[in-house]
Design a protein around this motif. Structure first.
Motif, PDB file in Angstrom:
ATOM      1  N   ARG A  44     -88.446  67.931 -53.335  1.00 13.08           N
ATOM      2  CA  ARG A  44     -88.626  67.221 -54.614  1.00 13.08           C
ATOM      3  C   ARG A  44     -89.897  66.350 -54.549  1.00 13.08           C
ATOM      4  N   GLY A  45     -90.084  65.682 -53.418  1.00  9.72           N
ATOM      5  CA  GLY A  45     -91.266  64.829 -53.266  1.00  9.72           C
ATOM      6  C   GLY A  45     -92.554  65.621 -53.349  1.00  9.72           C
ATOM      7  N   GLN A  46     -92.582  66.784 -52.723  1.00  5.77           N
ATOM      8  CA  GLN A  46     -93.780  67.640 -52.803  1.00  5.77           C
ATOM      9  C   GLN A  46     -94.049  68.065 -54.237  1.00  5.77           C
ATOM     10  N   ALA A  47     -92.988  68.494 -54.932  1.00  5.73           N
ATOM     11  CA  ALA A  47     -93.164  68.958 -56.314  1.00  5.73           C
ATOM     12  C   ALA A  47     -93.659  67.815 -57.201  1.00  5.73           C
ATOM     13  N   GLU A  48     -93.066  66.640 -57.042  1.00  6.03           N
ATOM     14  CA  GLU A  48     -93.478  65.491 -57.863  1.00  6.03           C
ATOM     15  C   GLU A  48     -94.915  65.106 -57.558  1.00  6.03           C
ATOM     16  N   PHE A 131    -103.239  69.922 -49.808  1.00  4.33           N
ATOM     17  CA  PHE A 131    -101.869  69.437 -49.999  1.00  4.33           C
ATOM     18  C   PHE A 131    -100.892  70.287 -49.179  1.00  4.33           C
ATOM     19  N   PHE A 132    -101.157  71.582 -49.031  1.00  6.14           N
ATOM     20  CA  PHE A 132    -100.195  72.484 -48.398  1.00  6.14           C
ATOM     21  C   PHE A 132    -100.655  73.112 -47.079  1.00  6.14           C
ATOM     22  N   PHE A 133    -101.950  73.107 -46.802  1.00  9.87           N
ATOM     23  CA  PHE A 133    -102.429  73.834 -45.618  1.00  9.87           C
ATOM     24  C   PHE A 133    -103.287  72.966 -44.709  1.00  9.87           C
TER      25      PHE A 133
END
Ligand code: UDP
Length: 140
Positions: A44-48, A131-133
């Motif tokens: 949820r934190g990543q999506a927000e 953010f992701f890699f």
């Protein structure tokens, strides 16, 4: 035209229907190369955090719930003018408005469950990739 990178997400509606390969094939056929890829369950934190720019929009909470509702595949794509190339093959946000031959026309279920995300600018591509890699996860 310069070879650049963009960031893509195959969203939960597409992974649920086993369309990871079909979507990736359309990306590849559009001239994009997958130089990093991983299947994750977004918190949820990543999506927000990822969608923070949309925080004030009415669809924000539902969008964050949708993006955490199942696995996603996050990818770094490389190609000539990658951001625009990817946006072109994705199609319009609302699948009812997406052109023939686009991923969203072929596969999207709704304006929310629209199968793919793609960065909308070079600057955002850099931010979203980071953010992701980690740099070493990207193999060009
Ligand atoms: N979205 C939604 N309702 C809307 C508009 C957007 O649920 O009315 C979701 C949809 O999943 C979209 C995402 O929010 O892909 C981000 O919206 P944006 O306007 O940035 O569209 P995109 O760049 O993904 O085409």
């Amino acid at each position: 035209m310069a070879v650049t990178r963009t960031f893509s997400i195959i969203k939960p509606d597409a992974t649920r229907r086993n369309l990871t390969g079909a979507v990736t094939k359309m990306l590849e056929e559009a001239g994009l190369r997958v130089v990093a890829s991983k299947r994750i369950r977004m918190s949820r934190g990543q999506a927000e955090g990822f969608y923070a720019v949309h925080k004030e929009r009415p669809f924000y909470n539902d969008l964050c719930s949708f993006m955490t509702s199942g696995p996603v595949v996050v990818q770094v794509l490389e190609g000539e003018d990658a951001v625009k190339r990817n946006r072109d093959v994705m199609g319009a946000t609302n699948p009812a408005e997406a052109a023939e031959g686009t991923i969203r026309k072929a596969y999207a279920e709704s304006i929310e469950a629209n199968s793919v995300h793609g960065s909308d600018s070079e600057d955002n591509a850099k931010i979203e990739i980071e953010f992701f890699f980690k740099p070493e996860e990207i193999v060009g």
